[in-house]
Design an enzyme around this catalytic site. Structure first.
Site, PDB file in Angstrom:
ATOM      1  N   GLY A 160       0.806  -1.220   0.000  1.00 56.45           N
ATOM      2  CA  GLY A 160       0.000   0.000   0.000  1.00 56.45           C
ATOM      3  C   GLY A 160       0.840   1.271   0.000  1.00 56.45           C
ATOM      4  O   GLY A 160       0.398   2.314   0.453  1.00 56.45           O
ATOM      5  N   GLY A 161       2.062   1.152  -0.539  1.00 59.50           N
ATOM      6  CA  GLY A 161       2.907   2.339  -0.651  1.00 59.50           C
ATOM      7  C   GLY A 161       3.527   2.792   0.667  1.00 59.50           C
ATOM      8  O   GLY A 161       4.193   3.822   0.720  1.00 59.50           O
TER       9      GLY A 161
ATOM     10  N   LYS B 231      17.244   1.938  -7.371  1.00 57.02           N
ATOM     11  CA  LYS B 231      17.284   3.085  -8.289  1.00 57.02           C
ATOM     12  C   LYS B 231      15.850   3.547  -8.465  1.00 57.02           C
ATOM     13  O   LYS B 231      14.946   2.721  -8.594  1.00 57.02           O
ATOM     14  CB  LYS B 231      17.850   2.606  -9.628  1.00 57.02           C
ATOM     15  CG  LYS B 231      17.748   3.611 -10.733  1.00 57.02           C
ATOM     16  CD  LYS B 231      19.066   4.320 -10.942  1.00 57.02           C
ATOM     17  CE  LYS B 231      18.908   5.522 -11.847  1.00 57.02           C
ATOM     18  NZ  LYS B 231      19.616   6.699 -11.325  1.00 57.02           N
TER      19      LYS B 231
ATOM     20  N   ILE C 124      13.213   4.736 -10.725  1.00 56.45           N
ATOM     21  CA  ILE C 124      12.972   4.811 -12.165  1.00 56.45           C
ATOM     22  C   ILE C 124      12.091   6.034 -12.416  1.00 56.45           C
ATOM     23  O   ILE C 124      11.009   6.144 -11.855  1.00 56.45           O
ATOM     24  CB  ILE C 124      12.250   3.541 -12.687  1.00 56.45           C
ATOM     25  CG1 ILE C 124      12.954   2.255 -12.192  1.00 56.45           C
ATOM     26  CG2 ILE C 124      12.113   3.562 -14.200  1.00 56.45           C
ATOM     27  CD1 ILE C 124      14.294   1.986 -12.802  1.00 56.45           C
TER      28      ILE C 124
ATOM     29  N   ASN D 115       2.200 -10.637  -6.599  1.00 59.40           N
ATOM     30  CA  ASN D 115       1.089 -10.799  -5.661  1.00 59.40           C
ATOM     31  C   ASN D 115       0.513 -12.190  -5.834  1.00 59.40           C
ATOM     32  O   ASN D 115       0.033 -12.544  -6.914  1.00 59.40           O
ATOM     33  CB  ASN D 115       0.017  -9.746  -5.903  1.00 59.40           C
ATOM     34  CG  ASN D 115       0.507  -8.373  -5.507  1.00 59.40           C
ATOM     35  OD1 ASN D 115       1.111  -8.202  -4.445  1.00 59.40           O
ATOM     36  ND2 ASN D 115       0.280  -7.392  -6.346  1.00 59.40           N
TER      37      ASN D 115
ATOM     38  N   ARG E  48      -2.140 -13.817  -5.094  1.00 64.05           N
ATOM     39  CA  ARG E  48      -3.563 -13.818  -4.722  1.00 64.05           C
ATOM     40  C   ARG E  48      -4.358 -13.175  -5.850  1.00 64.05           C
ATOM     41  O   ARG E  48      -3.783 -12.671  -6.807  1.00 64.05           O
ATOM     42  CB  ARG E  48      -3.756 -12.977  -3.461  1.00 64.05           C
ATOM     43  CG  ARG E  48      -3.177 -11.589  -3.659  1.00 64.05           C
ATOM     44  CD  ARG E  48      -3.581 -10.612  -2.595  1.00 64.05           C
ATOM     45  NE  ARG E  48      -2.736  -9.441  -2.566  1.00 64.05           N
ATOM     46  CZ  ARG E  48      -2.836  -8.389  -3.357  1.00 64.05           C
ATOM     47  NH1 ARG E  48      -3.775  -8.354  -4.299  1.00 64.05           N
ATOM     48  NH2 ARG E  48      -2.017  -7.362  -3.269  1.00 64.05           N
TER      49      ARG E  48
HETATM   50  P1  ADP Z   1       3.509  -1.539  -2.401  1.00 63.90           P
HETATM   51  O1  ADP Z   1       3.618  -3.015  -2.221  1.00 63.90           O
HETATM   52  O2  ADP Z   1       3.680  -0.769  -1.132  1.00 63.90           O
HETATM   53  O3  ADP Z   1       2.300  -1.115  -3.179  1.00 63.90           O
HETATM   54  P2  ADP Z   1       5.288  -1.529  -4.720  1.00 63.90           P
HETATM   55  O4  ADP Z   1       6.637  -2.102  -4.633  1.00 63.90           O
HETATM   56  O5  ADP Z   1       4.214  -2.334  -5.417  1.00 63.90           O
HETATM   57  O6  ADP Z   1       4.777  -1.125  -3.244  1.00 63.90           O
HETATM   58  O7  ADP Z   1       5.368  -0.124  -5.391  1.00 63.90           O
HETATM   59  C1  ADP Z   1       4.251   0.750  -5.452  1.00 63.90           C
HETATM   60  C2  ADP Z   1       4.500   1.889  -6.392  1.00 63.90           C
HETATM   61  O8  ADP Z   1       5.653   2.647  -5.982  1.00 63.90           O
HETATM   62  C3  ADP Z   1       4.804   1.477  -7.821  1.00 63.90           C
HETATM   63  O9  ADP Z   1       3.654   1.209  -8.561  1.00 63.90           O
HETATM   64  C4  ADP Z   1       5.568   2.710  -8.313  1.00 63.90           C
HETATM   65  O10 ADP Z   1       4.653   3.744  -8.594  1.00 63.90           O
HETATM   66  C5  ADP Z   1       6.376   3.132  -7.101  1.00 63.90           C
HETATM   67  N1  ADP Z   1       7.742   2.550  -7.114  1.00 63.90           N
HETATM   68  C6  ADP Z   1       8.175   1.466  -6.442  1.00 63.90           C
HETATM   69  N2  ADP Z   1       9.483   1.211  -6.686  1.00 63.90           N
HETATM   70  C7  ADP Z   1       9.901   2.160  -7.553  1.00 63.90           C
HETATM   71  C8  ADP Z   1      11.167   2.453  -8.203  1.00 63.90           C
HETATM   72  N3  ADP Z   1      12.267   1.724  -8.011  1.00 63.90           N
HETATM   73  N4  ADP Z   1      11.197   3.515  -9.042  1.00 63.90           N
HETATM   74  C9  ADP Z   1      10.099   4.285  -9.254  1.00 63.90           C
HETATM   75  N5  ADP Z   1       8.909   4.077  -8.666  1.00 63.90           N
HETATM   76  C10 ADP Z   1       8.786   3.026  -7.827  1.00 63.90           C
END
Ligand code: ADP
Length: 450
Positions: A164-165, A201, A203, A290, A292
């Protein structure tokens, strides 16, 4: 085939699962907290068991209480939905010990994709590209600082237990590192009870594109194309669509193959999603898997005309899949309708829905558990409905969505409907010209009140 499935979840996904079970002739058991007594999943299941008070830890996350409900109702399988216990390896293990089928992958498969660092290692083993970053957890802030210089700013700090970010911080230069490190660790510790942080990194201007996969118990894995989930606010998805406006046949082939390789590397059984970041040059990087069903599975269902919950249940029952990959022939968009106040920093807005009218008509699907008179409880996530439009082209799907949003009436609480109306009008969105940072420049203040 199973005779009776207990659904260890609530809200729209519990209803969604009940619907498929009914069509398959399988009896259902709903579990509910005292806050969900009046929920539709309780009414539509064949049986319902109250498992405790409102707090999730006392009900939907309480494994002994759920297992007791399984026992008294004689269910032979458990569907965990998404969230709550869906990716809890111990829960999957306990079900197996009790001779109950957990509808999803095995505990071991969940663990290999469980925390983000292990998942990245699994992907690397499958020769799938990952975002450059630290080898596992950072042991100290100094180690992170040193690595950030090697990799080059901007970088992102991420919680290995994240979701969830949460526990994520972008760091643009060295001077911001220490503050970001402290706050990411604090947030991760508070949210997940695990403050392990790693570095990647960052992106720039990527798309979030994920591939739906399905694998059976005999080693066959197929992909069911992509979903573009780049419309996010603070790393949380608000709109998803399939196909991605950025997709090419060649990229889909490469990403599909990479996703299948990830699933095969862990002998994956069940439906699952491999999430990637895609940069502007169409390089893609594995982020996580994921293990699920996901909230946004609906857009895939619409564009390939396929019941993913049915597929999940069949796989769990030991029925082989065809192994065919599916390519979308239509376009579908999903808007998450949350009980949130878009003019007030999307603050959750629990309370009683006094009037409710859901859109209908050709090409419109609404998955929801709410109705007029329903009180949205403050204890759980704020999503109250998923509105999905489907048409032959993206343009038509947007037009249909606009029409449906105009018909969507929810009174008594604030919802994200006005935001979606504004988004559908946005020129860049309409052109398919967006990335995950798109909403950070969005003028939420300018959203019109109805
Ligand atoms: P969560 O499991 O908390 O949702 P995620 O790893 O799925 O986290 O990442 C959620 C969002 O965060 C991605 O969809 C993207 O927008 C951003 N994000 C994550 N890692 C990176 C990265 N290395 N570079 C740029 N954006 C990223």
């Amino acid at each position: 085939m199973f005779k009776k499935i207990l659904i260890a979840n609530r809200g729209e996904i519990a209803l969604r699962i009940i619907r498929t079970c009914k069509e398959m002739g399988i009896r259902t058991v709903a579990v509910y907290s005292t806050a969900d007594r009046d929920s539709l999943h309780v009414r539509f299941a064949d049986e319902a068991v109250c498992i405790g008070p409102a707090q999730s830890s006392e009900s939907y996350l309480n494994i002994p209480r759920i297992m007791a409900a399984v026992e008294i109702t004689n269910a032979d399988a458990v569907h965990p939905g998404y969230g709550f216990l869906a990716e809890n390896a111990s829960f999957a293990e306990i079900c197996t010990e009790y001779g109950i089928k957990f509808i999803g992958p095995t505990a071991d498969q969940i663990r290999q994709m469980g925390d983000k660092i292990t998942a990245k290692e699994t992907a690397q083993r499958a020769n799938v590209p990952v975002v450059p970053g630290s080898d596992g957890l950072l042991s100290s802030f100094e180690e992170g600082l040193k690595l950030a210089v090697e990799i080059g700013y901007p970088i992102i700090l991420k919680a290995t237990a994240g979701g969830g970010g949460k526990g994520m911080r972008i760091v643009w230069n060295e001077s911001e590192f220490e503050t970001a490190w402290d706050s990411a660790r604090r947030e991760a510790g508070a949210s997940f009870g695990n403050d392990g942080i790693y570095l990647e990194k960052y992106i720039e201007e990527p798309r979030h594109i994920e591939i739906q996969v399905a694998g059976d118990q005999f080693g066959t894995v197929a992909h069911l194309s992509e979903r573009d989930c780049s419309i996010q606010r603070r790393h949380q998805k608000l709109v998803e669509e399939s196909p991605s406006p950025f997709m090419t046949t060649e990229l889909r082939d490469r990403m599909g193959e990479a996703a299948i390789n990830c699933a095969k590397a862990i002998n994956y059984e069940g439906v699952g999603t491999v999430e990637f970041l895609v940069d502007k040059y169409r390089n893609f990087y594995f982020m996580e898997m994921n293990t699920r069903i996901q909230v946004e599975h609906t857009v895939t269902e619409e564009v390939i005309d396929f019941d993913l919950i049915k597929e999940q249940i069949k796989i769990a029952a030991g029925i082989p899949i065809s192994g065919q990959n599916y390519i979308p022939t239509l376009h579908a968009i999903e808007c998450r309708i949350n009980a949130e106040d878009v003019w007030n920093d999307f603050r959750p807005n629990a309370g009683k829905i006094t009037s409710f009218h859901s859109p209908k008509g050709h090409g419109i699907r609404v998955d929801t558990h709410v109705y007029a008179g329903y009180a949205v409880p403050p204890f759980y996530d704020s999503m109250i409905a998923k509105l999905i439009s489907k048409a032959r082209t993206r343009e038509e799907a947007i037009t249909k969505m606009e029409r449906a949003l105009d018909e969507f009436i929810v009174e008594g609480i604030n919802t994200t409907v006005p935001f979606h109306k504004a988004l559908m009008k946005n020129e860049d969105f309409r052109k398919g010209n967006f990335h995950t940072g798109f909403l950070s420049n969005f003028d939420f203040g300018a959203i019109k009140r109805d």
